[in-house]
Motif scaffolding. Structure first.
Motif, PDB file in Angstrom:
ATOM      1  N   LEU A 205      27.759  27.844  31.537  1.00  0.00           N
ATOM      2  CA  LEU A 205      26.819  28.752  30.883  1.00  0.00           C
ATOM      3  C   LEU A 205      27.562  29.929  30.257  1.00  0.00           C
ATOM      4  O   LEU A 205      27.300  30.316  29.119  1.00  0.00           O
ATOM      5  N   LEU A 206      28.494  30.489  31.016  1.00  0.00           N
ATOM      6  CA  LEU A 206      29.230  31.641  30.500  1.00  0.00           C
ATOM      7  C   LEU A 206      30.089  31.253  29.298  1.00  0.00           C
ATOM      8  O   LEU A 206      30.147  31.976  28.308  1.00  0.00           O
TER       9      LEU A 206
ATOM     10  N   VAL B 148      36.505  32.596  37.030  1.00  0.00           N
ATOM     11  CA  VAL B 148      37.480  33.375  36.258  1.00  0.00           C
ATOM     12  C   VAL B 148      38.441  32.453  35.512  1.00  0.00           C
ATOM     13  O   VAL B 148      38.840  32.718  34.389  1.00  0.00           O
ATOM     14  N   LYS B 149      38.799  31.325  36.129  1.00  0.00           N
ATOM     15  CA  LYS B 149      39.747  30.409  35.509  1.00  0.00           C
ATOM     16  C   LYS B 149      39.064  29.360  34.636  1.00  0.00           C
ATOM     17  O   LYS B 149      39.627  28.945  33.625  1.00  0.00           O
TER      18      LYS B 149
ATOM     19  N   THR C 294      29.531  39.510  30.553  1.00  0.00           N
ATOM     20  CA  THR C 294      30.059  39.001  31.824  1.00  0.00           C
ATOM     21  C   THR C 294      31.453  38.418  31.631  1.00  0.00           C
ATOM     22  O   THR C 294      32.347  38.636  32.457  1.00  0.00           O
ATOM     23  N   VAL C 295      31.633  37.674  30.529  1.00  0.00           N
ATOM     24  CA  VAL C 295      32.947  37.084  30.271  1.00  0.00           C
ATOM     25  C   VAL C 295      33.979  38.193  30.081  1.00  0.00           C
ATOM     26  O   VAL C 295      35.095  38.110  30.591  1.00  0.00           O
ATOM     27  N   ALA C 296      33.559  39.253  29.363  1.00  0.00           N
ATOM     28  CA  ALA C 296      34.482  40.377  29.174  1.00  0.00           C
ATOM     29  C   ALA C 296      34.840  40.980  30.534  1.00  0.00           C
ATOM     30  O   ALA C 296      36.006  41.283  30.804  1.00  0.00           O
ATOM     31  N   ALA C 297      33.823  41.122  31.406  1.00  0.00           N
ATOM     32  CA  ALA C 297      34.072  41.670  32.741  1.00  0.00           C
ATOM     33  C   ALA C 297      35.025  40.769  33.519  1.00  0.00           C
ATOM     34  O   ALA C 297      35.916  41.240  34.232  1.00  0.00           O
ATOM     35  N   LEU C 298      34.839  39.442  33.376  1.00  0.00           N
ATOM     36  CA  LEU C 298      35.737  38.508  34.062  1.00  0.00           C
ATOM     37  C   LEU C 298      37.164  38.673  33.553  1.00  0.00           C
ATOM     38  O   LEU C 298      38.121  38.598  34.326  1.00  0.00           O
TER      39      LEU C 298
ATOM     40  N   LEU D 228      38.570  41.640  35.141  1.00  0.00           N
ATOM     41  CA  LEU D 228      38.854  41.309  36.537  1.00  0.00           C
ATOM     42  C   LEU D 228      40.167  40.519  36.637  1.00  0.00           C
ATOM     43  O   LEU D 228      41.000  40.771  37.517  1.00  0.00           O
ATOM     44  N   ALA D 229      40.328  39.568  35.706  1.00  0.00           N
ATOM     45  CA  ALA D 229      41.541  38.743  35.711  1.00  0.00           C
ATOM     46  C   ALA D 229      42.770  39.615  35.461  1.00  0.00           C
ATOM     47  O   ALA D 229      43.796  39.469  36.136  1.00  0.00           O
ATOM     48  N   CYS D 230      42.642  40.536  34.496  1.00  0.00           N
ATOM     49  CA  CYS D 230      43.773  41.421  34.209  1.00  0.00           C
ATOM     50  C   CYS D 230      44.050  42.318  35.411  1.00  0.00           C
ATOM     51  O   CYS D 230      45.211  42.521  35.793  1.00  0.00           O
ATOM     52  N   ALA D 231      42.973  42.831  36.017  1.00  0.00           N
ATOM     53  CA  ALA D 231      43.139  43.696  37.187  1.00  0.00           C
ATOM     54  C   ALA D 231      43.817  42.926  38.315  1.00  0.00           C
ATOM     55  O   ALA D 231      44.662  43.476  39.036  1.00  0.00           O
ATOM     56  N   ALA D 232      43.446  41.650  38.459  1.00  0.00           N
ATOM     57  CA  ALA D 232      44.030  40.841  39.535  1.00  0.00           C
ATOM     58  C   ALA D 232      45.547  40.774  39.376  1.00  0.00           C
ATOM     59  O   ALA D 232      46.296  40.985  40.339  1.00  0.00           O
ATOM     60  N   MET D 233      45.986  40.502  38.160  1.00  0.00           N
ATOM     61  CA  MET D 233      47.426  40.372  37.949  1.00  0.00           C
ATOM     62  C   MET D 233      48.104  41.743  37.968  1.00  0.00           C
ATOM     63  O   MET D 233      49.207  41.889  38.493  1.00  0.00           O
TER      64      MET D 233
END
Lengths: 399, 574, 220
Positions: free
Chosen positions: B96-97, B177-178, B326-330, B333-338
């Motif tokens: 969906l996203l 996220v992936k 939401t995709v932008a937020a993901l 989140l992905a950038c923050a994770a790394m």
């Protein structure tokens, strides 16, 4: 002192005869070991231990030409599985595991299926320094005499670590621990009971709560298990809701639990290494305010061993590593909180004075308990208790 | 390849070289055999013990004991429910996203470029993100740290579950996220094959907004191409082990984790229920694929009725805006994770509630460089071998197909999709016994071969479309000038297709670099890669150490990907 | 409906420094069809994209587009309600013939029965009665072209753009489809703008003809 010296001389004299033959045999082992690569399968969740293993590898390569590869495990059972799989596939030599850090149930599993090489421990030159009188767990692994099929390398004893800034007087019994946890909900936990540290925490409670703790030295049976553990489960039922995450989630292992403490998620934790608090605080893995305590009635202690699978490729190399682990200088380094910080398996009285001095000169730390503070060491119960407790815990609390 | 008049031109070349090119004809068979046989053998080796047959450890007859034991295990029901819930939620949410994002991007000039930004996320292994996410979303993690104590008032972390929540929400997040970038890129690739711009313009002239128009007019047309990636996401989400270990609940865990956990039990009798659990994962995946295909029918039927109503504005319009956000937020989140892992790797100390580390140092990297070297080398060597072999096989298959244009791709080649759909746990256990039998376990070759099984389909799938789309007139022109098929291949096709080849290789390498379970099983622990080491450490080691490993794990495939893009970019510009 | 006028005011379109359209002024009344003639690549289709609202980079466009009293220049395509017919029929392959028509049919027509009736009527008008449940791929070229026009008209456009719509049909079919398109489109009382390079198209359209010079840009 004089008496001790005389005894030592006498022992030395008696040993000279067979020692010659032993020396020759060991020289043979050393010769064969040169050039071998030892795949040491060892749990790798602790960086300090990993670094120590790497140092051991460097040293034995330098001294004896033995290369050590640390096969990093998440769980020792992985190595057991590997050996069993090789046996299943008919690979009776040229196996992939040369040396494995082991004890308790994993040792019993391999020993019962005759998948271990040995007896070899007594053949190691440095075996003579091992404390076989004061530290019975060096000979008896979870009530099972190892008969030389594994060689000790470091001691473990249950202690509790707390944050001195957040905890006033630490509890001194399991009952007091429950009271503290009730007063501070969400601030204590234990590793998952599938993990040895998690089940050890329950065994520790069992020691204090069992109607007759002596039955723990015999195998658990259908007949004695329920009655022996009933008070412990009642205690745990009261404790569980007061734990971190309401006792629904648990850290997977000791280091994960330590991370929680470092993140401030909990204030108190169980450990199997009396110097963990000191070592971790110096390494920045725990706050400097951590301290160590034990229970008044004593805590469970055991020994970590190394064993050689029956189909190991580099048996001689593995023996050389096992022997190097017992060398006084190695043991002193192992006990150094700047290195690994694990209490020695050796009897300091058996050491030459200059070796003994190595131990005396080790650095101290406010979180490092003295031998007196460590108190009584309780013997590990028979491995069947651990397995049964883990199974029963899963049955009771997995939904 | 269907233009009849041209066949005369190509025929003499084909005939003259027919004898010499015989080996090429075997390429598809060889390719399929490379993975289909081991998968079949591996499945047999997993299913047999599930029914009590494993003579090596005393299982000699047909029994249902393993299944009884599995079902009687206290957490079985919850584990099965958890598996299904996380698998379906992650898949449907990702789809969906991803579609929502594509619909949103459809109306914008820079939409396609936004999709290109997602490629680096695709190259980073699942587990590296999972490790990073675990820190970002934990109650003592970066988000709470950044807001504490000034906003939240927390001086100790709140006692609420995020990572490892029994519902599996964190696991779903880690997968989404992936998988969203993956599906977005697959969708973008499919868009190139239909006349999406014109259909979009047409639908807009009827009064539909760009987003509504994309969903109604474009998505149904590309669904056929996107279906396989969605099914692959479903199969992966239902059977993933590494992400579930890091972010999923532990008591009970998902079925795949349960199977792996029991396989690792010191008591070998646990292998029987482990095999049953692994077999059940296979059944669950198969049944779920059927269910999703049924759902597809339902959605198509309902969708057709909705489209027929002709409403120009529906709830979809704002919803799609929401999915894009939401995709932008993901992405953040992905950038923050790394970024979190990068900071940890150079932190001296970073305690709650500090929003940033108290100090930075490169000591950790200096100390760990030696440790990182061997697994990094293994990652590169295994990835390179698997990618090269897969490239040779894929090119051979595509060439064979083009030189016998009438035959088309052999039907057996559709088996190539098998590794994307068959859960790893279901056949790796059986495959491991085979490897041990053959004495090949724990070798670099065994690991490279296990990787090849997964690398091959991805490489083939990313290469096949551009290869087949290449205008056949280039080859014919070259042939008419007297070039042999080999020369046409080397001097015409490869240079023209250098960029897709390089990117397909980078994708394949990234797949290899991220593989956890196949490395673990085939390598027997003796061939550590950055991924296996990072996942092992993620169970609780010092975050400063984990940070370094996760970063290294992410960096290797990213460097390869960047190299592929940059090297071929300069080439096409020159 | 009294009918609205489609007007272009001072339209200028530039591509990479090359001016394609320069200061074009044009007003097309209802039931009127203006034809723009010119060779391919001269910018005719770009002008249509500008009118429809789907022009984007790398083109730079200025000027105004009005439909009736509305200045639609800044409006997105979906708000302009300007229908287009392309060279290709572009029937949605995932929908039936009826589904294609229902897709376009104005949402003001409500209720399944009512909508179905309107679609059936449109099909009958195109001599395709009973084709509603057919897959578009089973239709002949002429049938597809007629469905495409009916589809565009069902959306009730305020103006109609024809982008070489007969270009791909073979000569015999072209006359028939051309007549069908102009007959039905002119009936709707909307302005029509046709771009083509075929003189026959211009003759059939019957309205004013503007020619793109092969040298310079189109001027009003």
């Amino acid at each position: 002192m004089v008496a001790r010296l005389l005894a030592a001389i006498a022992a030395l004299l008696c040993a000279i005869g067979p020692a010659r033959a032993q020396d020759a045999a060991w020289a043979d082992v050393l010769a064969k070991a040169r050039g071998q690569t030892v795949h040491w399968n060892a749990w790798a969740g602790d960086e300090k231990t990993n670094a120590f293993i790497a140092w051991v590898g460097d040293e034995v390569a330098k001294r004896h030409g033995v290369k050590v590869v640390h096969v990093k495990l998440k769980d020792t059972a992985e190595a057991v599985t590997r050996v069993v799989a090789e046996k299943a596939a008919g690979r009776d030599s040229g196996g992939s595991v040369d040396l494995v850090w082991i004890n308790g149930a994993n040792f019993l599993a391999l020993r019962q299926q005759k998948l271990l090489f040995g007896p070899y421990a007594e053949r190691l030159p440095n075996w003579r320094y091992v404390d076989t009188a004061g530290k019975r767990s060096n000979l008896v692994d979870f009530t099972i005499p190892h008969e030389g099929y594994e060689s000790p390398w470091r001691m473990a004893q249950v202690v509790f670590v707390y944050d001195g800034k957040r905890v006033g007087t630490p509890p001194s019994s399991v009952a007091a621990l429950l009271a503290w946890a009730k007063a501070h909900p969400g601030r204590f936990t234990h590793p998952n009971v599938r993990n040895f540290l998690g089940s050890t925490f329950l065994k520790q409670a069992l020691y204090e709560l069992a109607p007759d703790p002596s039955v723990l030295q015999r195998p658990a049976t259908d007949a004695n298990f329920a009655s022996t553990t009933a008070p412990m489960w009642a205690w745990y039922d009261a404790l569980k809701p007061t734990l971190w995450r309401g006792g629904v989630q648990f850290p997977e292992n000791g280091p994960a639990q330590r991370q929680l403490m470092n993140d401030g998620e909990i204030d108190m934790m169980v450990s199997f290494n009396p110097s963990e608090a000191a070592v971790s605080a110096s390494a920045g893995l725990l706050p400097d305010s951590v301290r160590t305590f034990t229970f008044a009635k004593g805590t469970i202690g055991n020994t970590s061993f190394v064993a050689i699978p029956y189909n190991a490729t580099a048996k001689e190399g593995a023996m050389v590593v096992a022997d190097f682990l017992l060398a006084p200088a190695t043991q002193a380094r192992a006990q150094d909180i700047r290195q690994m910080g694990n209490f020695t398996v050796l009897d300091l009285a058996k050491l030459a004075p200059e070796d003994r001095r190595r131990f005396d000169e080790l650095p101290r730390h406010p979180a490092l308990p003295t031998n007196a503070e460590l108190g009584t060491t309780l013997l590990e119960p028979h491995p069947s208790w651990m397995t049964r407790i883990a199974t029963e815990w899963e049955r009771r609390y997995t939904k | 390849m269907s233009a009849a008049p041209d066949r005369a031109a190509v025929a003499p070349v084909g005939r003259a070289s027919a004898r010499r090119l015989r080996p090429l004809a075997w390429a598809p068979t060889l390719t399929v055999a490379t993975f289909a046989l081991p998968i079949a053998a591996g499945l047999a080796g997993t299913i047999a013990p599930a029914f009590g047959y494993l003579p090596a450890i005393g299982g000699k007859g047909f029994t249902l004991d393993a299944w009884r034991e599995l079902v009687a295990w206290p957490g079985f029901g919850s584990s099965l429910k958890l598996t299904l819930a996380t698998g379906f939620t992650a898949t449907i949410l990702s789809a969906l996203l991803a579609f929502g994002f594509c619909a949103w991007a459809a109306g914008r000039a820079w939409g396609p470029r936004a999709a290109a930004w997602l490629a680096p996320i695709l190259a980073t292994p699942h587990s590296a993100f999972a490790i990073g996410l675990a820190f970002v979303i934990a109650p003592s993690g970066w988000i709470v740290r950044a807001l504490s104590p000034w906003l939240t008032g927390f001086d100790v972390p709140p006692d609420v579950a995020t990572v490892g929540h029994p519902s599996g929400a964190a696991l779903v997040l880690g997968l989404v996220v992936k998988e969203v970038p993956y599906l977005v890129l697959m969708t973008t690739a499919a868009l190139a094959q239909v006349r999406s711009h014109e259909h979009l313009a047409l639908a807009r002239s009827f009064g539909y907004g760009a987003r509504e128009a994309w969903i109604r007019a474009v998505l149904p047309q590309i669904w056929r191409q996107v279906r396989l990636p969605v099914l692959a996401v479903l199969a992966y989400s239902l059977s993933v082990v590494d992400v579930a270990l890091i972010l999923g609940p532990g008591n009970p865990p998902t079925l795949a984790v349960l199977a792996v956990r029991w396989l690792g039990d010191a008591d070998v009798r646990m292998w029987f229920p482990a095999a049953a659990a692994a077999t059940l994962v296979l059944v669950v995946v198969a049944a779920s694929i059927v269910a999703l295909l049924a759902l597809e029918r339902l959605i198509a039927a309902v969708g057709a009725r909705i489209v027929a109503r002709g409403r120009r504005k529906t709830a979809l319009t704002p919803l799609i805006g929401g999915t894009a956000a939401t995709v932008a937020a993901l992405g953040v989140l992905a950038c923050a994770a790394m970024a979190g892992m990068a900071l940890w790797s150079v932190a001296t100390q970073w305690r709650f509630p500090g929003a940033m580390p108290s100090g930075l140092t490169l000591d950790g990297w200096a100390r760990r460089a030696g440790e990182l070297a061997a697994p990094a080398l293994n990652t590169v060597v295994v990835g390179a071998i698997a990618t090269l072999v897969a490239l040779v096989l894929s090119l051979a298959c595509l060439e064979a197909e083009q030189r016998r244009p009438r035959a088309g791709p052999p039907p057996a080649l559709s088996l190539l999709y098998l590794p994307l759909l068959v859960p790893q746990v279901a056949f790796l256990f059986g495959a491991q016994v085979l490897l041990v039998r053959g004495g090949a376990d724990g070798t670099l070759a065994a690991v490279a071969w296990a990787h090849l099984i997964y690398v091959l389909p991805y490489l083939f799938l990313s290469l096949a479309d551009p290869w087949r789309a290449l205008d056949p007139r280039y080859a014919r022109t070259a042939a008419s000038l007297g070039a042999s098929p080999l020369r046409v291949f080397v001097a015409v096709k490869l240079p023209i297709l250098a960029r897709p080849v390089a990117i397909a290789c980078a994708v394949a390498f990234a797949v290899s670099a991220g593989l956890y379970l196949p490395t673990l099983f085939a390598g027997n622990g003796l061939v550590p890669t950055l991924t296996t080491e990072a996942v092992t450490l993620s169970a609780g080691a010092d975050r400063r150490v984990i940070g370094a490993w996760a970063l290294a794990q992410a960096a290797v495939p990213l460097v390869v990907y960047a190299a592929a893009v940059l090297l071929t970019a300069r080439r096409s510009a020159a | 409906m009294s009918g609205e006028t489609l007007s272009l005011e001072r339209v200028r379109i530039v591509l990479a420094g090359r001016t394609l359209v320069d200061g074009l002024d044009l007003a097309i009344g209802p039931r009127e069809c203006v034809t723009l003639m010119g060779p391919s690549g001269c910018g005719k289709s770009t002008l249509l994209a500008f009118v429809a609202g789907s022009i984007g980079s790398p083109f730079v466009a200025e000027g105004r587009v009005r439909v009736g009293d509305d200045d639609v220049t800044a409006w997105p395509p979906e708000r302009r309600r300007i229908g287009i017919l392309f060279q290709d029929d572009l029937l949605f392959p995932h929908l039936t013939v009826g589904g294609n028509l229902a897709f376009a049919l104005h949402e003001r027509v409500r209720g399944r029965r009512e909508r179905r009736a309107r679609i059936d009527a449109a099909l009958a008008e195109a001599d395709l009665a009973g084709f509603a449940d057919r897959d578009p791929s089973t239709l002949s070229g002429g049938q597809r072209a007629r469905v495409a026009l009916m589809r565009t008209l069902l959306a009730e456009p305020r103006a109609l753009l024809l982008d070489e719509p007969f270009n791909k049909l073979d000569a015999q079919l072209r006359d028939e489809v051309r007549r069908f398109v102009f007959d039905h489109a002119l009936e709707r009382a909307i302005p029509i703008l046709l771009v083509t390079h075929d003189e026959a198209d211009a003759r059939a359209a019957g309205g004013p003809v503007l020619r793109f010079g092969s040298g310079g840009p189109l001027r009003g």
